[in-house]
Design a protein around this motif. Structure first.
Motif, short mmCIF file in Angstrom:
data_model
loop_
_atom_site.label_atom_id
_atom_site.label_comp_id
_atom_site.label_asym_id
_atom_site.label_seq_id
_atom_site.Cartn_x
_atom_site.Cartn_y
_atom_site.Cartn_z
N GLY A 98 0.85 -1.29 0.02
CA GLY A 98 -0.09 -0.04 0.04
C GLY A 98 0.79 1.13 0.05
N ASP A 99 1.86 1.10 0.90
CA ASP A 99 2.75 2.40 0.96
C ASP A 99 3.45 2.60 -0.41
OD1 ASP A 99 4.39 4.39 1.79
OD2 ASP A 99 6.15 2.91 2.16
N VAL A 102 0.78 4.20 -3.13
CA VAL A 102 0.19 5.42 -2.99
C VAL A 102 1.55 6.37 -3.21
CG1 VAL A 102 -0.48 6.94 -1.18
CG2 VAL A 102 -1.38 4.82 -1.33
N TRP A 103 2.56 5.84 -2.91
CA TRP A 103 3.76 6.68 -3.32
C TRP A 103 4.02 6.89 -4.77
CZ3 TRP A 103 9.35 4.99 -1.68
CH2 TRP A 103 10.44 5.90 -1.92
N ASP A 106 0.86 9.39 -5.72
CA ASP A 106 0.62 10.62 -5.38
C ASP A 106 1.83 11.21 -5.13
OD1 ASP A 106 -1.91 10.16 -5.10
OD2 ASP A 106 -1.88 9.95 -2.95
N THR A 108 3.96 11.16 -2.77
CA THR A 108 4.21 11.38 -1.01
C THR A 108 3.94 9.84 -0.39
OG1 THR A 108 2.00 12.14 -0.80
CG2 THR A 108 3.61 13.53 -1.19
N ARG A 109 4.71 9.66 0.57
CA ARG A 109 4.52 8.46 1.35
C ARG A 109 3.46 8.54 2.35
NH1 ARG A 109 10.28 5.37 2.23
NH2 ARG A 109 8.59 3.53 2.31
N VAL A 110 2.70 7.72 2.56
CA VAL A 110 1.68 7.83 3.66
C VAL A 110 2.38 7.01 5.06
CG1 VAL A 110 -0.60 6.81 4.45
CG2 VAL A 110 0.00 7.51 2.05
N TRP A 111 2.55 7.91 6.01
CA TRP A 111 3.46 7.73 7.25
C TRP A 111 3.01 6.34 8.02
CZ3 TRP A 111 1.36 7.59 11.98
CH2 TRP A 111 0.34 8.21 12.20
N TYR A 112 1.54 6.34 8.16
CA TYR A 112 0.92 5.13 8.93
C TYR A 112 1.25 3.80 8.27
CZ TYR A 112 -3.25 5.99 6.16
OH TYR A 112 -3.98 6.43 5.23
N ALA A 113 1.16 3.77 6.73
CA ALA A 113 1.32 2.51 5.84
C ALA A 113 2.81 2.06 6.04
CB ALA A 113 0.97 2.78 4.60
#
Length: 138
Positions: A98-99, A102-103, A106, A108-113
């Motif tokens: 998922g990280d 999304v990276w 978008d 940008t990295r999703v911090w929680y993933a």
């Protein structure tokens, strides 16, 4: 040379191999993106690798869990530890996949993933190594 353009998304290709060629001035905001997305090139293959491993873990989790349920009268404690380890591996690969997706989309990295995947991955390895009832001197 002035061009009148409207707002929107444009593709600009620049090739200037002549050291003494024309200077180029670009105004406004711009971003260099690969045709595959924002993910760095060395991680692009890993994105699909982790997606495939996530599917393998999911299949293994479903198969092993249903086999444990089917033969629940002969279940031993180490089987519960095995299904827990498979589940933690599934979570780690799921969040890492998922990280990366999304990276790539978008930029940008999703911090929680990212951090949940790293946390689960680290703790899954330590939980497998610290199982107390495994006889090491078979």
């Amino acid at each position: 040379m002035d061009f009148k353009t409207e707002d929107g998304r444009y593709v600009m290709i620049i090739a200037n191999c002549n050291d003494f060629g024309r200077d180029l001035e670009v105004t406004g905001s711009y971003e260099f993106v690969s045709k595959h997305g924002h993910l760095p090139g060395e991680l692009f293959g890993e994105m699909y690798f982790f997606a495939a491993i996530t599917l393998v873990y999911f299949g293994l989790f479903i198969w092993y869990g249903s086999s444990m349920q089917l033969h629940s009268e002969s279940r031993i404690p180490v089987q519960q530890w095995i299904i827990l380890s498979i589940g933690l591996g599934l979570l780690e690969c799921f969040f890492k996949t998922g990280d990366y997706f999304v990276w790539n989309e978008d930029g940008t990295r999703v911090w929680y993933a990212m951090y949940v995947g790293k946390y689960v991955g680290t703790h899954s390895y330590w939980s497998v190594l610290s199982y107390p009832n495994i006889p090491f001197n078979l």
